[in-house]
Design an enzyme around this catalytic site. Structure first.
Site, mmCIF file in Angstrom:
data_model
loop_
_atom_site.group_PDB
_atom_site.id
_atom_site.type_symbol
_atom_site.label_atom_id
_atom_site.label_comp_id
_atom_site.label_asym_id
_atom_site.label_seq_id
_atom_site.Cartn_x
_atom_site.Cartn_y
_atom_site.Cartn_z
ATOM 1 N N ASP A 57 0.858 -1.191 0.000
ATOM 2 C CA ASP A 57 0.000 0.000 0.000
ATOM 3 C C ASP A 57 0.893 1.240 0.000
ATOM 4 O O ASP A 57 1.673 1.444 0.939
ATOM 5 C CB ASP A 57 -0.889 0.036 1.244
ATOM 6 C CG ASP A 57 -1.944 -1.068 1.257
ATOM 7 O OD1 ASP A 57 -1.701 -2.134 0.666
ATOM 8 O OD2 ASP A 57 -3.000 -0.866 1.881
ATOM 9 N N LYS A 63 -7.367 3.079 -2.957
ATOM 10 C CA LYS A 63 -7.726 3.108 -1.536
ATOM 11 C C LYS A 63 -7.993 4.546 -1.126
ATOM 12 O O LYS A 63 -7.307 5.464 -1.583
ATOM 13 C CB LYS A 63 -6.563 2.490 -0.750
ATOM 14 C CG LYS A 63 -6.668 2.524 0.752
ATOM 15 C CD LYS A 63 -5.432 1.841 1.355
ATOM 16 C CE LYS A 63 -5.329 2.023 2.849
ATOM 17 N NZ LYS A 63 -4.095 1.392 3.407
ATOM 18 N N LYS A 96 -10.637 -0.139 -1.857
ATOM 19 C CA LYS A 96 -10.407 -0.296 -0.419
ATOM 20 C C LYS A 96 -10.692 1.005 0.320
ATOM 21 O O LYS A 96 -9.899 1.939 0.256
ATOM 22 C CB LYS A 96 -8.969 -0.743 -0.145
ATOM 23 C CG LYS A 96 -8.634 -0.884 1.342
ATOM 24 C CD LYS A 96 -7.198 -1.342 1.547
ATOM 25 C CE LYS A 96 -6.815 -1.343 3.020
ATOM 26 N NZ LYS A 96 -5.421 -1.787 3.245
#
Length: 275
Positions: free
Chosen positions: A121, A184, A220
């Site tokens: 990430d 995300k 996400k």
């Protein structure tokens, strides 16, 4: 339809979606996260051990999707984690600010994968994006994606800083075009973090990208998602905009630290503090 009108309609559907099946699905999509300056090797290993024990303690339930930690804790998780379906995710690339050199970002992400991370990430370099330098943003994502090989790359947009729907949509498309496997919402380190409004914009962008390229990109939401109702709302956003094809851990994750225990409590009908 405006974002607010769409959200109002989705909120109505989310209330009826708050059932055992959807709660279990939400739990199975959690990236169980510990990103604290007080994380120690012993604590992180104990954290991973609880995930190992979950099937024995709750054999009728499905485990979380992943454990998410800082890069220097990946080895500790790898040494303990013994349940194959659960992935190891690491934040990298100068998380949470992305305010460092690209060489450092690449090395950190690559090293995390070498130590056992399945997923990385990273944060979109807002310092470049907000200044209009989209080329730097794309080059960073492309370079890090190449460096981590088969590992999945999630790109955090930090939507609270972008604020405007047009900027969130633009950042979403940029990240996907550069090679993100997931987009995300947030790091959880600044406010506001995840919001339903941002989620709607991002899911619309994912749909646009899918219709244009045929490639499914994951979504996400993360940051401040603590209640069962929160989780079901984000699942409902995905269901209504992207469809049931996205309602699985391969294409939907929830970044959370407190949510797991709250979902377990609602699933089992009693207060649970497991993680």
């Amino acid at each position: 339809m405006t974002i607010q009108a769409e959200l109002a309609a989705i909120n109505e559907k989310a209330a009826s979606n708050n059932n055992h099946e959807m709660q279990q699905l939400a739990f199975s999509c959690i990236d169980l996260t510990t990103l604290n300056p007080t994380d120690t090797v012993s604590r992180v290993k104990a954290f991973a051990a609880r995930v190992n024990d979950f099937y024995n303690d709750y054999p009728t339930l499905v485990n979380v999707a992943a454990i998410c930690v800082y890069p220097n804790m990946v080895r500790s998780v790898k040494e303990v984690l013994a349940v194959e379906p659960v992935k190891i995710a690491a934040v990298a690339g100068g998380f949470p600010s992305s305010m460092t050199f690209i060489e450092m970002k690449v090395q950190e992400a690559k090293r995390a994968v070498e130590l056992g991370a399945d997923e990385i990430d990273i944060v979109l370099p807002l310092w470049a994006f907000l200044d209009g330098n989209k080329l730097i943003c794309k080059e960073e994502i492309v370079t890090i994606k190449e460096a981590i090989g088969e590992a999945h790359l999630k790109v955090i947009l930090e939507t609270g800083a972008l604020a405007e729907p047009e900027k969130i949509h633009h950042a979403s498309m940029l990240a996907m075009e550069a090679g993100a496997d997931f987009i995300k919402t947030s790091t959880g380190k600044m406010s506001p973090a995840a919001t339903p409004e941002a989620a709607i914009v991002m899911c619309r962008a994912i749909k646009d990208f899918w219709m244009k390229t045929g490639k499914q990109i994951g979504f996400k939401p993360a940051g401040g998602i603590a209640t069962t109702e929160d989780a079901i709302l984000y699942l409902t956003i995905v269901k209504e905009i992207l469809g049931e094809e996205w309602m699985n851990p391969q294409l939907f994750r929830i970044g959370a630290s407190r949510l797991a225990n709250n979902l377990l409590s609602d699933l089992l009908g009693e207060e649970i503090t497991y993680f």
